[in-house]
Write a protein that holds these residues in place. Structure first.
Motif, mmCIF file in Angstrom:
data_model
loop_
_atom_site.group_PDB
_atom_site.id
_atom_site.type_symbol
_atom_site.label_atom_id
_atom_site.label_comp_id
_atom_site.label_asym_id
_atom_site.label_seq_id
_atom_site.Cartn_x
_atom_site.Cartn_y
_atom_site.Cartn_z
ATOM 1 N N ALA A 9 0.859 -1.188 0.000
ATOM 2 C CA ALA A 9 0.000 0.000 0.000
ATOM 3 C C ALA A 9 0.894 1.236 0.000
ATOM 4 N N VAL A 10 0.730 2.101 -0.972
ATOM 5 C CA VAL A 10 1.590 3.274 -1.113
ATOM 6 C C VAL A 10 0.741 4.534 -1.263
ATOM 7 N N ASP A 11 1.325 5.662 -0.886
ATOM 8 C CA ASP A 11 0.680 6.955 -1.133
ATOM 9 C C ASP A 11 1.687 7.986 -1.632
ATOM 10 N N GLY A 12 2.892 7.521 -1.961
ATOM 11 C CA GLY A 12 3.927 8.414 -2.458
ATOM 12 C C GLY A 12 4.826 8.977 -1.381
ATOM 13 N N SER A 16 5.717 5.220 2.916
ATOM 14 C CA SER A 16 5.136 4.156 2.106
ATOM 15 C C SER A 16 6.153 3.572 1.138
ATOM 16 N N LEU A 17 7.138 4.360 0.711
ATOM 17 C CA LEU A 17 8.166 3.823 -0.173
ATOM 18 C C LEU A 17 9.066 2.843 0.568
ATOM 19 N N ARG A 18 9.274 3.045 1.874
ATOM 20 C CA ARG A 18 9.990 2.055 2.680
ATOM 21 C C ARG A 18 9.194 0.751 2.721
ATOM 22 N N ALA A 19 7.887 0.869 2.864
ATOM 23 C CA ALA A 19 7.043 -0.319 2.858
ATOM 24 C C ALA A 19 7.067 -0.995 1.494
ATOM 25 N N LEU A 20 7.102 -0.220 0.429
ATOM 26 C CA LEU A 20 7.166 -0.784 -0.915
ATOM 27 C C LEU A 20 8.435 -1.606 -1.097
ATOM 28 N N GLU A 21 9.560 -1.088 -0.628
ATOM 29 C CA GLU A 21 10.813 -1.829 -0.746
ATOM 30 C C GLU A 21 10.758 -3.120 0.066
ATOM 31 N N TRP A 22 10.169 -3.049 1.260
ATOM 32 C CA TRP A 22 10.018 -4.246 2.092
ATOM 33 C C TRP A 22 9.154 -5.278 1.363
ATOM 34 N N ALA A 23 8.069 -4.818 0.751
ATOM 35 C CA ALA A 23 7.165 -5.719 0.031
ATOM 36 C C ALA A 23 7.839 -6.305 -1.197
ATOM 37 N N ARG A 24 8.639 -5.508 -1.893
ATOM 38 C CA ARG A 24 9.354 -6.022 -3.078
ATOM 39 C C ARG A 24 10.243 -7.201 -2.690
ATOM 40 N N LEU A 25 11.005 -7.036 -1.605
ATOM 41 C CA LEU A 25 11.897 -8.104 -1.158
ATOM 42 C C LEU A 25 11.104 -9.315 -0.663
ATOM 43 N N MET A 35 1.555 -6.644 -5.937
ATOM 44 C CA MET A 35 0.548 -5.661 -6.318
ATOM 45 C C MET A 35 0.847 -4.361 -5.574
ATOM 46 N N VAL A 36 0.969 -3.277 -6.316
ATOM 47 C CA VAL A 36 1.173 -1.953 -5.728
ATOM 48 C C VAL A 36 -0.172 -1.242 -5.765
ATOM 49 N N ALA A 37 -0.730 -0.986 -4.592
ATOM 50 C CA ALA A 37 -2.077 -0.417 -4.506
ATOM 51 C C ALA A 37 -2.021 0.942 -3.832
ATOM 52 N N TYR A 87 -0.321 -2.765 -10.846
ATOM 53 C CA TYR A 87 -0.685 -1.558 -10.112
ATOM 54 C C TYR A 87 -2.205 -1.453 -10.043
ATOM 55 N N GLU A 88 -2.689 -1.037 -8.895
ATOM 56 C CA GLU A 88 -4.126 -0.861 -8.699
ATOM 57 C C GLU A 88 -4.377 0.508 -8.085
ATOM 58 N N ALA A 89 -5.166 1.339 -8.773
ATOM 59 C CA ALA A 89 -5.618 2.608 -8.221
ATOM 60 C C ALA A 89 -7.019 2.384 -7.652
ATOM 61 N N LEU A 90 -7.165 2.603 -6.365
ATOM 62 C CA LEU A 90 -8.400 2.258 -5.669
ATOM 63 C C LEU A 90 -9.212 3.505 -5.341
ATOM 64 N N GLU A 91 -10.505 3.318 -5.184
ATOM 65 C CA GLU A 91 -11.391 4.409 -4.779
ATOM 66 C C GLU A 91 -12.009 4.093 -3.425
ATOM 67 N N GLY A 92 -12.420 5.150 -2.746
ATOM 68 C CA GLY A 92 -12.996 5.006 -1.419
ATOM 69 C C GLY A 92 -12.052 5.515 -0.354
ATOM 70 N N SER A 93 -12.398 5.277 0.907
ATOM 71 C CA SER A 93 -11.492 5.657 1.984
ATOM 72 C C SER A 93 -10.311 4.694 2.001
ATOM 73 N N VAL A 94 -9.190 5.146 2.531
ATOM 74 C CA VAL A 94 -7.981 4.314 2.517
ATOM 75 C C VAL A 94 -8.201 2.985 3.240
ATOM 76 N N PRO A 95 -8.683 2.969 4.484
ATOM 77 C CA PRO A 95 -8.851 1.674 5.159
ATOM 78 C C PRO A 95 -9.817 0.747 4.447
ATOM 79 N N GLU A 96 -10.967 1.288 4.009
ATOM 80 C CA GLU A 96 -11.966 0.434 3.366
ATOM 81 C C GLU A 96 -11.451 -0.112 2.040
ATOM 82 N N ALA A 97 -10.775 0.721 1.254
ATOM 83 C CA ALA A 97 -10.273 0.267 -0.043
ATOM 84 C C ALA A 97 -9.208 -0.812 0.129
#
Length: 316
Positions: A9-12, A16-25, A35-37, A87-97
């Motif tokens: 889950a990223v927001d730029g 979140s980019l630290r989390a993205l790197e963790w998820a990549r590994l 999946m990058v959402a 990549y997935e661009a989601l709609e709605g509130s962050v937790p619900e999406a």
């Protein structure tokens, strides 16, 4: 776990980019897809709704997505990518999406940062991270921001043991399985930490370092106090099926007096990951156990919160 999906889950934000790197590994270790959402900002969602309502062919079909573009650039610069990235661009509130995409995709884990772009600098845990970790139907890994991560400056921040917070009588099997699978993928040790309550004594020092005992050392009983010895034997009984399933994963056991959360926070300084269970839904909503809550607030490294079984035992 040789196949599956890891969601980042990223927001730029840098968090979140630290989390993205963790998820990549993690996806590479588990031979999984990534999946990058990210949840579209409100202005993008409003634009999409307005265009759909007006049916205006003169309006562009897509609103610019700077977060998606930025994340694609970050991953293109990575030394190695998982077998599949989408990549997935989601709609709605962050937790619900994020809860929805986690439920639909049944991922191995959903990885997110401890604070998002909109969080105050002083916050230890963002509201979205807390909400997703509390209610998601899949394991949620929360990666702390760099200032709180004791291993951020290490040559390999992903190195280290997997620490499992275990209540021998109550922790669901899914929690144990997640910890052992992660240790197997990393080629590292599972350190099992359980706490027991004892009456305070004049010579007991709660903050003293806890002893780590290999299972084979339990045969003679050693000089452990009765409560500690019984806790270690209960651990051994619960761990037996997992040790048989993962014979190449080394196991260390520790039984400590007093506060499990405090001990696990201390252990997180040298751990690649701390794994705990989460309470099942309660009468008036969804609550998280005190140990998981304390770790998400104070751990010095990534924490995996694994949901309990539907019929459910409680977490460690």
């Amino acid at each position: 776990m040789s196949v599956g999906l890891v969601i980042a889950a990223v927001d730029g934000s840098e968090h979140s980019l630290r989390a993205l790197e963790w998820a990549r590994l993690a996806a590479l270790r588990h031979d999984a897809a990534l999946m990058v959402a990210h949840v579209l900002p409100d202005v993008s969602q409003l634009y999409a709704g307005r265009r759909s309502a007006l049916h205006d062919p003169n309006e562009p079909e897509e609103y610019p997505d700077p977060v998606g573009d930025h994340v694609r650039g970050v991953l293109e610069a990575a030394p190695e990518l998982p077998r599949e990235v989408r990549y997935e661009a989601l709609e709605g509130s962050v937790p619900e999406a994020l809860r929805a995409v986690g439920a639909e995709s049944a991922p191995l884990m959903l990885v997110m940062g401890s604070r998002g772009r909109g969080g105050f600098a002083s916050l230890l845990l963002g509201s979205s991270s807390r909400a997703v970790a509390t209610t998601a139907s899949c394991p949620v890994v929360v990666v702390p921001h760099a200032e709180r991560d004791a291993r951020a400056a290490a040559a390999d921040p992903s190195a280290g043991r997997v620490v499992l917070g275990l209540h021998a009588a109550e922790t669901p099997e899914d929690v144990l399985a997640f910890a052992f699978a992660e240790a197997a993928a990393r080629g590292t040790t599972v350190q099992v930490v359980s706490a027991y309550a004892i009456p305070p004594g004049p010579t007991m020092v709660i903050d003293s370092p806890f002893a780590v005992i290999p299972p084979e050392a339990l045969a003679d009983g050693g000089d452990a106090v009765p409560a500690e010895r019984e806790m270690l034997r209960s651990q051994t009984e619960r761990l037996a099926p997992l040790r048989a399933r993962y014979p190449d994963v080394p196991v260390e056991q520790a039984a400590v007096p007093g506060d499990a959360a405090g001990r696990l926070v201390t252990a997180s300084r040298a751990a690649a990951l701390v794994v705990v269970g989460r309470h099942h839904p309660r009468r008036r909503g969804l609550l998280m156990g005190s140990v998981a809550t304390a770790l998400l607030q104070h751990a010095h490294g990534p924490v995996a919160v694994v949901p309990t079984l539907p019929d459910g035992a409680e977490d460690a």
